[in-house]
Scaffold this active site. Structure first.
Site, PDB file in Angstrom:
ATOM      1  N   ASP A   1      55.596   2.177  61.380  1.00 52.64           N
ATOM      2  CA  ASP A   1      54.385   1.897  62.161  1.00 52.64           C
ATOM      3  C   ASP A   1      53.640   0.749  61.488  1.00 52.64           C
ATOM      4  O   ASP A   1      53.218   0.872  60.335  1.00 52.64           O
ATOM      5  CB  ASP A   1      53.481   3.135  62.222  1.00 52.64           C
ATOM      6  CG  ASP A   1      54.087   4.243  63.079  1.00 52.64           C
ATOM      7  OD1 ASP A   1      55.075   3.979  63.805  1.00 52.64           O
ATOM      8  OD2 ASP A   1      53.574   5.375  63.018  1.00 52.64           O
TER       9      ASP A   1
ATOM     10  N   GLY B   1      44.570  23.845  71.977  1.00 48.56           N
ATOM     11  CA  GLY B   1      45.594  24.771  71.489  1.00 48.56           C
ATOM     12  C   GLY B   1      46.910  24.635  72.217  1.00 48.56           C
ATOM     13  O   GLY B   1      47.350  23.528  72.496  1.00 48.56           O
TER      14      GLY B   1
ATOM     15  N   ASP C   1      53.978  16.009  66.407  1.00 52.62           N
ATOM     16  CA  ASP C   1      55.221  16.063  65.625  1.00 52.62           C
ATOM     17  C   ASP C   1      55.118  17.080  64.481  1.00 52.62           C
ATOM     18  O   ASP C   1      56.100  17.764  64.173  1.00 52.62           O
ATOM     19  CB  ASP C   1      55.565  14.675  65.058  1.00 52.62           C
ATOM     20  CG  ASP C   1      55.858  13.668  66.165  1.00 52.62           C
ATOM     21  OD1 ASP C   1      56.336  14.088  67.226  1.00 52.62           O
ATOM     22  OD2 ASP C   1      55.592  12.474  65.954  1.00 52.62           O
TER      23      ASP C   1
HETATM   24  P1  ADP Z   1      50.649  15.543  71.364  1.00 47.91           P
HETATM   25  O1  ADP Z   1      50.229  14.571  70.303  1.00 47.91           O
HETATM   26  O2  ADP Z   1      52.149  15.706  71.454  1.00 47.91           O
HETATM   27  O3  ADP Z   1      49.968  15.331  72.676  1.00 47.91           O
HETATM   28  P2  ADP Z   1      48.756  17.676  70.934  1.00 47.91           P
HETATM   29  O4  ADP Z   1      47.654  16.672  70.907  1.00 47.91           O
HETATM   30  O5  ADP Z   1      48.782  18.625  72.077  1.00 47.91           O
HETATM   31  O6  ADP Z   1      50.185  16.968  70.807  1.00 47.91           O
HETATM   32  O7  ADP Z   1      48.661  18.489  69.551  1.00 47.91           O
HETATM   33  C1  ADP Z   1      49.607  19.440  69.145  1.00 47.91           C
HETATM   34  C2  ADP Z   1      48.909  20.600  68.471  1.00 47.91           C
HETATM   35  O8  ADP Z   1      48.128  20.065  67.369  1.00 47.91           O
HETATM   36  C3  ADP Z   1      47.927  21.348  69.342  1.00 47.91           C
HETATM   37  O9  ADP Z   1      48.581  22.392  70.027  1.00 47.91           O
HETATM   38  C4  ADP Z   1      46.929  21.888  68.310  1.00 47.91           C
HETATM   39  O10 ADP Z   1      47.392  23.088  67.732  1.00 47.91           O
HETATM   40  C5  ADP Z   1      46.936  20.805  67.238  1.00 47.91           C
HETATM   41  N1  ADP Z   1      45.781  19.892  67.425  1.00 47.91           N
HETATM   42  C6  ADP Z   1      45.797  18.687  68.034  1.00 47.91           C
HETATM   43  N2  ADP Z   1      44.551  18.137  68.053  1.00 47.91           N
HETATM   44  C7  ADP Z   1      43.744  19.024  67.423  1.00 47.91           C
HETATM   45  C8  ADP Z   1      42.347  19.063  67.106  1.00 47.91           C
HETATM   46  N3  ADP Z   1      41.525  18.064  67.449  1.00 47.91           N
HETATM   47  N4  ADP Z   1      41.868  20.159  66.438  1.00 47.91           N
HETATM   48  C9  ADP Z   1      42.699  21.178  66.085  1.00 47.91           C
HETATM   49  N5  ADP Z   1      44.017  21.202  66.356  1.00 47.91           N
HETATM   50  C10 ADP Z   1      44.534  20.150  67.019  1.00 47.91           C
END
Ligand code: ADP
Length: 308
Positions: A14, A227, A254
């Site tokens: 990156d 979540g 990831d």
């Molecule tokens: P992606 O980057 O693939 O879209 P997500 O943003 O849904 O994945 O994040 C994956 C997991 O990381 C979520 O299910 C949650 O458990 C955790 N997570 C992501 N952002 C936060 C946050 N701001 N606070 C707490 N946990 C988070």
């Protein structure tokens, strides 16, 4: 059962530069200092699984260059075996990332060596997943390779975990082996071949149920700070995220995938694995970067104990 995880996927360097705004056509902008940090979905997931305590192997391709060495070093630091990390004649995959103050980062990915992870090359590495408890795939490598690994792993009794990112529509032949299929809310729609106009676009239990009907053996839909949702034949379970102050969510998905794989490989059930993965990703969003933000199993268990 062995407790090994094999990740077959991408590795990218990156290249991150902070800029005040995105450049327009024909414009040259001065940016901040360049940071080169190890990334790519596959490598991130392997580092997460390794730090989460699983004996982990990574199957992937980098170039014969400095960026490839950065990736190899990061995997090694996390205890991941790089015996199946191939150095090819192509440049290491790169993601060129403009960090803008509005938080809407602009990213251009050049796949480079990730395209060299052909089915023929993967065939030479089949022992790595046939001997593992679980194999993890994401979609930044040729789809033909992904299909081959899924079919071969399933045939040999290895649990198949698929993170359908970047999303594409997937057929029953792939979905029927996914246990679980892990997608975020946008990817859930795309895997179904649906669009934002879909009546279920923000009804996540409905989307997860449709993914089960389309063939997936189990489904996890991640919902960022909201979540995650687990769907199996027994029904849907909502799992709220840990409440933390997020400073950089890069690579949180990831971290989640790698941690789920590590826990499932130890014999945990889906709810236990998601709980553990939510702790791993909650810790990661409080630190900068992807791989650089991941903590180890001991830190994750301590966080779980504090937040029980
Ligand atoms: P992606 O980057 O693939 O879209 P997500 O943003 O849904 O994945 O994040 C994956 C997991 O990381 C979520 O299910 C949650 O458990 C955790 N997570 C992501 N952002 C936060 C946050 N701001 N606070 C707490 N946990 C988070």
């Amino acid at each position: 059962m062995t407790q090994r995880v094999t990740v077959v996927g991408s590795a990218n360097a990156d290249l991150v530069v902070a800029v005040d705004r995105r450049p327009s056509g024909g414009e040259t902008l001065m940016g901040g200092e360049l940071s080169i940090i190890p990334g790519g979905k596959g490598a991130n997931q392997a580092v997460a699984a390794g730090l989460a305590g699983a004996v982990t192997s990574f199957v992937g391709c980098v170039g014969n260059d400095g960026n490839g060495e950065i990736l190899r070093a990061s995997l090694t630091r996390a205890g991941v075996s790089t015996r199946s990390l191939h150095a090819t004649q192509s440049p290491t995959g790169t993601a060129i990332i403009f960090l803008t103050p509005d938080g809407e980062n602009s990213i251009v990915v050049s796949p480079g060596a990730n395209h060299d992870l052909t089915r023929a090359l993967a065939e030479r590495e089949c022992a790595t997943w046939r001997e593992a408890a679980a194999v993890v795939l994401s979609l930044e490598i040729p789809l033909e390779t992904v299909r081959f690994v899924i079919a071969d792993a399933a045939e040999h009794g290895t649990r198949v975990i698929v993170n359908a990112a970047p999303a594409t529509s997937l057929g029953r032949d792939v979905l029927e082996h996914c246990d679980p299929l892990i997608v975020n809310e946008h990817e859930a729609l795309e895997v179904l071949g649906a669009t934002g106009d879909d009546p279920d676009a923000s009804d996540y239990p409905a989307l997860a149920t449709r993914l089960l009907a389309a063939g997936a053996r189990s489904v996890i839909v991640t919902l960022g700070a909201e979540g995650a949702l687990i769907a199996t034949g027994a029904g849907c379970e909502a799992m709220p995220a840990f409440s933390v102050r997020a400073t950089d969510t890069t690579g949180a998905g990831d971290a989640f995938v790698g941690a789920v794989a590590a826990e499932l490989s130890r014999g945990a059930d889906l709810s236990e694995a998601v709980r553990f993965a939510q702790a791993m990703s909650a810790l990661s969003v409080q630190r900068l970067g992807a791989q650089t933000s991941y903590e180890n199993e001991q830190a994750v268990r301590a966080f779980l104990a504090e937040n029980a």
